[in-house]
Design a protein around this motif. Structure first.
Motif, mmCIF file in Angstrom:
data_model
loop_
_atom_site.group_PDB
_atom_site.id
_atom_site.type_symbol
_atom_site.label_atom_id
_atom_site.label_comp_id
_atom_site.label_asym_id
_atom_site.label_seq_id
_atom_site.Cartn_x
_atom_site.Cartn_y
_atom_site.Cartn_z
ATOM 1 N N TYR A 60 14.080 -17.563 -26.429
ATOM 2 C CA TYR A 60 15.542 -17.607 -26.277
ATOM 3 C C TYR A 60 16.128 -16.251 -26.670
ATOM 4 N N HIS A 61 15.690 -15.709 -27.813
ATOM 5 C CA HIS A 61 16.105 -14.376 -28.260
ATOM 6 C C HIS A 61 14.921 -13.423 -28.107
ATOM 7 N N ASP A 62 15.181 -12.229 -27.624
ATOM 8 C CA ASP A 62 14.141 -11.192 -27.605
ATOM 9 C C ASP A 62 14.506 -10.155 -28.662
ATOM 10 N N ASP A 63 13.921 -10.317 -29.841
ATOM 11 C CA ASP A 63 14.285 -9.430 -30.953
ATOM 12 C C ASP A 63 13.155 -8.494 -31.351
ATOM 13 N N GLU A 64 12.041 -8.546 -30.606
ATOM 14 C CA GLU A 64 10.920 -7.695 -30.989
ATOM 15 C C GLU A 64 9.945 -7.588 -29.815
ATOM 16 N N PRO A 65 9.621 -6.379 -29.355
ATOM 17 C CA PRO A 65 8.637 -6.239 -28.268
ATOM 18 C C PRO A 65 7.242 -6.625 -28.754
ATOM 19 N N LEU A 66 6.462 -7.223 -27.850
ATOM 20 C CA LEU A 66 5.142 -7.704 -28.235
ATOM 21 C C LEU A 66 4.051 -7.010 -27.433
ATOM 22 N N HIS A 67 2.928 -6.772 -28.110
ATOM 23 C CA HIS A 67 1.769 -6.192 -27.456
ATOM 24 C C HIS A 67 0.519 -6.935 -27.898
ATOM 25 N N GLN A 68 -0.401 -7.102 -26.978
ATOM 26 C CA GLN A 68 -1.700 -7.668 -27.314
ATOM 27 C C GLN A 68 -2.516 -6.620 -28.067
ATOM 28 N N PRO A 69 -3.597 -7.043 -28.761
ATOM 29 C CA PRO A 69 -4.434 -6.073 -29.482
ATOM 30 C C PRO A 69 -4.939 -4.946 -28.589
ATOM 31 N N SER A 70 -5.042 -5.221 -27.283
ATOM 32 C CA SER A 70 -5.502 -4.189 -26.347
ATOM 33 C C SER A 70 -4.446 -3.136 -26.098
ATOM 34 N N GLY A 71 -3.211 -3.404 -26.568
ATOM 35 C CA GLY A 71 -2.109 -2.478 -26.331
ATOM 36 C C GLY A 71 -1.245 -2.890 -25.161
ATOM 37 N N GLN A 72 -1.697 -3.864 -24.381
ATOM 38 C CA GLN A 72 -0.929 -4.311 -23.222
ATOM 39 C C GLN A 72 0.301 -5.089 -23.686
ATOM 40 N N LYS A 73 1.445 -4.802 -23.073
ATOM 41 C CA LYS A 73 2.687 -5.484 -23.427
ATOM 42 C C LYS A 73 2.649 -6.919 -22.912
#
Length: 428
Positions: free
Chosen positions: A91-104
């Motif tokens: 619902y809220h996007d308050d933080e960009p996320l990445h997998q351990p591989s670095g992929q978003k």
């Protein structure tokens, strides 16, 4: 907005959000081909979803959170089960996320895509100030077919839960259905208050031992009252003294160990429900019934079933007694129709369901449901509450389902998992 993650699960599962011009937070065009299967165990929230991002179609898992940062708070970054998530729905996007591989991690924001009217109905259900159940103002307007179908499902859930105790007892009895039925019947004679001592009595007095003395009412009564712990006292009346003498002989013969008398409860019970009276009725039922489970499995007529469980010949001593050595005003001690109905409801219906389900014999499952349809509505405050809300209740089938609905859904405000709640939320 005030809601839980479960609300977003509901929104995603039924695609109840605006699908116009869907994009990920990276600006890529997004199309939802399949929401996937809702996972109620550990791991991502939805399995086997299918989405298209740009020109690429992806199949995999979807994770849902109120805020993007919940991913980190829940430590999903350290759990390999989440490393193949194809879409993060928030619902809220308050933080960009990445997998351990670095992929978003591809992310979809639902803010501003959820109908205000839908949210208002949800908020009223879950956070409203209702007195009885969350949907008390709407349930009477639900289509009868919708309510009936949901109550049928809820009733099956109730019977499945109750069946667990029977299957555990069956395992304890090494697969012996007759002994298991005998024990469950004894438990029901305790009518909750004395269910435990009745269960202990049945285990301390196996059915095959009673079967050896079916031709003697005296010995049956002596075994039952003796093993129940009621014959250890000194008596004045002739009847308990005769029982005691007979029991002492049988106790020595079979090496019997009675249960503790103090386990039986008399307080706050009407004399008609004293454990001594229930034990006398139980002894009478044992005397008049041969191969009771076989007869039950062969009988599908409710009237005939009632006759099987109607006790008509309790020992005459109890006509003017409720306890040993304490004379009382004469009154009949046979089981009334209400007590028989409770036995059919709490023991027979559940046992037929359990037997049919375990043995994969659907006719017995069907007979269990049919039996409940032919038993009267039990009266308690929960049923009265539903009737006050305008729900017409015609049988124990419906009243048992409503008890389960109230206790397992309404009390926990699980409206999003409820067929009635779903119908209310989907009204347009």
């Amino acid at each position: 907005m005030l809601f839980t993650e479960n609300f977003l699960h509901y929104i995603w599962k039924f695609k109840l959000f605006n699908h116009d011009s869907l994009q990920t937070t990276s600006g890529e065009e997004l199309q939802i081909l399949s929401a996937g299967l809702h996972n109620h165990d550990s791991g991502p929230d939805f399995h086997n979803a299918r989405i298209r991002i740009g020109e690429t179609t992806w199949a995999g898992n979807v994770e849902i959170h109120v805020s993007s940062s919940d991913w980190r708070k829940h430590k999903h970054q350290d759990d390999a089960a989440y490393h193949n998530v194809i879409l993060h729905v928030v619902y809220h996007d308050d933080e960009p996320l990445h997998q351990p591989s670095g992929q978003k991690v591809a992310t979809l924001i639902l803010k501003n895509r959820i109908s205000g009217d839908l949210y208002a109905r949800y908020h009223q259900l879950v956070y409203g100030n209702q007195q009885v159940i969350p949907c008390e103002g709407s349930i009477k307007n639900i289509k009868s077919i919708t309510l009936h179908n949901w109550l049928t499902r809820v009733l099956v859930e109730r019977l499945q839960k109750k069946s667990l105790a029977i299957i555990q007892a069956l395992q304890y009895n090494r697969g012996n259905w007759e002994e298991t039925f005998y024990q469950q019947l004894a438990i029901s004679f305790g009518f909750k208050v004395n269910a435990l001592p009745f269960e202990l009595l049945a285990k301390a007095l196996p059915q095959n031992l009673l079967g050896k003395h079916k031709n003697s009412s005296l010995q049956i009564e002596a075994l039952i009252f003796g093993q129940a712990g009621f014959l250890a006292d000194e008596f004045t009346d002739t009847y308990p003294n005769i029982l005691k003498a007979e029991y002492l002989f049988l106790q020595k013969k079979y090496g019997l160990v009675p249960i503790e008398k103090h386990l039986w409860k008399f307080m706050r019970l009407r004399p008609q429900n004293f454990p001594t009276i229930r034990l006398a009725q139980f002894a009478a039922l044992i005397m008049q019934s041969n191969h009771l489970l076989s007869k039950v499995l062969e009988t599908d007529d409710v009237t005939a079933l009632r006759k099987l469980f109607t006790v008509t010949h309790v020992n005459e001593y109890w006509e003017n007694h409720y306890r040993f050595d304490k004379e009382a005003k004469p009154s009949p001690k046979n089981m009334g129709q209400a007590s028989v109905n409770l036995l059919l409801l709490n023991t027979l219906a559940v046992f037929l369901f359990s037997y049919g389900h375990h043995q994969q014999l659907q006719p017995y499952v069907n007979r269990s449901l049919q039996l409940l349809e032919n038993l009267p509505v039990e009266q308690n405050h929960i049923i009265n509450d539903f009737e006050d809300l305008g729900i017409k209740i015609n049988s124990a089938f419906e009243s048992q389902a409503l008890l389960e609905l109230r206790n397992s859904y309404c009390n926990f405000k699980k409206c999003l998992q409820c067929g009635v709640g779903n119908q209310i939320l989907n009204i347009t």
